[in-house]
Design a protein around this motif. Sequence first.
Motif, short mmCIF file in Angstrom:
data_model
loop_
_atom_site.label_atom_id
_atom_site.label_comp_id
_atom_site.label_asym_id
_atom_site.label_seq_id
_atom_site.Cartn_x
_atom_site.Cartn_y
_atom_site.Cartn_z
N LEU A 1 0.82 -1.21 0.00
CA LEU A 1 0.00 0.00 0.00
C LEU A 1 0.85 1.25 0.00
O LEU A 1 0.54 2.23 -0.71
N SER A 2 1.92 1.22 0.78
CA SER A 2 2.83 2.37 0.76
C SER A 2 3.48 2.54 -0.60
O SER A 2 3.63 3.66 -1.11
N GLU A 3 3.85 1.39 -1.23
CA GLU A 3 4.42 1.48 -2.58
C GLU A 3 3.39 2.03 -3.58
O GLU A 3 3.73 2.87 -4.42
N VAL A 4 2.14 1.54 -3.45
CA VAL A 4 1.09 2.04 -4.35
C VAL A 4 0.83 3.52 -4.11
O VAL A 4 0.64 4.31 -5.06
N SER A 5 0.83 3.95 -2.84
CA SER A 5 0.62 5.36 -2.53
C SER A 5 1.76 6.21 -3.10
O SER A 5 1.53 7.29 -3.66
N GLN B 1 3.60 9.84 -7.25
CA GLN B 1 4.50 10.12 -8.37
C GLN B 1 3.74 10.28 -9.67
O GLN B 1 4.05 11.16 -10.49
N LEU B 2 2.71 9.42 -9.86
CA LEU B 2 1.90 9.53 -11.08
C LEU B 2 1.12 10.83 -11.12
O LEU B 2 1.03 11.49 -12.17
#
Length: 358
Positions: free
Chosen positions: A108-112, A117-118
């Motif tokens: 979730l932290s990576e997705v956030s 970034q996106l």
Amino acid sequence: MSSPPPSPSIVDSQVPVLEVSEPVAPPAAGSAGVVVARGMLYFIVILAALALAASGLLWQKLANIQEQLARQSADAGSNALEARAAARQAQELARDTAARLALTETRLSEVSLQRSQLEELIQSLSRSRDENLVVDIESGLRLAQQQAQLTGSAEPLLAALRSADQRLERSGQPRLSRARAAIARDMDRVRAASVSDVPGLLVKLDELARLADDLPLANTVGPQATAPAAPRKPPAPLAWWERALAEVREEARNLLRVSRIDEPEAMLLAPEQAFFLRENLKLKLLNARLGLLARQTEAARADVAGAALALRKYFDPSSRRTQAAVSLLQQVQGQLRTVELPRIDESLAVLATTAAGR
């Protein structure tokens, strides 16, 4: 474990035996004591029987309780085993859940992070697109303003402003609303301004330069221009001496001519200086033309005023060509007094501020 006490039935069966073996009581004197002793004996026997019965019941109840306790202890042991196994499974499940939760939180932290970034990338792309649009519109408006200044026409500037407003409207960005409002105000200002017709002025100045060679000077000696006489009937045929007398009279009349000259400088002009006077007039007209092309309106006005002064001072005002030239010069002076083309500094300033991100 001790053996249970004898049941009351056995005691009761022994009582008759005691009665058989008991000796015959003495007469009357000790019968009362014997009855009392027998009653006490019966009471004790009954009490013992009751005690035995109560003890048996208590013993049975204790046995039942022990059995229940053993069963409950076995159940409790099995339940403890099951609870221990369930606790072990719960611990394993908790460890697995904690590991999965930690993995989920990491993902979730990576997705956030990827989402942030996106979003930053999208915002940067959108911002760069808007900045490119604003810079393109600003360069187009500056080029249109230069074209308008060179041609003296407001049409290139109006076309560029309309195109910029349409492009900003298609972009749909709220941050560009200030730029659209500034462009709309500049469009209204350009439409309301009256602009000199530079191509028409250039044509009139070229016509004046062509007429300069044919304009008669005020001190030109020659036949006096007369207005065309009204048509009349042809005269009757004259005698030869009358025709000769009329010709002599006409020649004598042309020998002397009286005319009014308002400017004394025109009479002092030598005939050989007429060429330089005409060339000087052409130069003034050409300078006025170059001033219009260079958007130097004040210099063009000064040159046109100098040409008009020379035309009134040194050329014949009664000539039709001179009058036509004066009329053209008056028209040029009238058109040069109109308001110049306004600038679009407000739109350029707002676009520059928007491109800078402020």
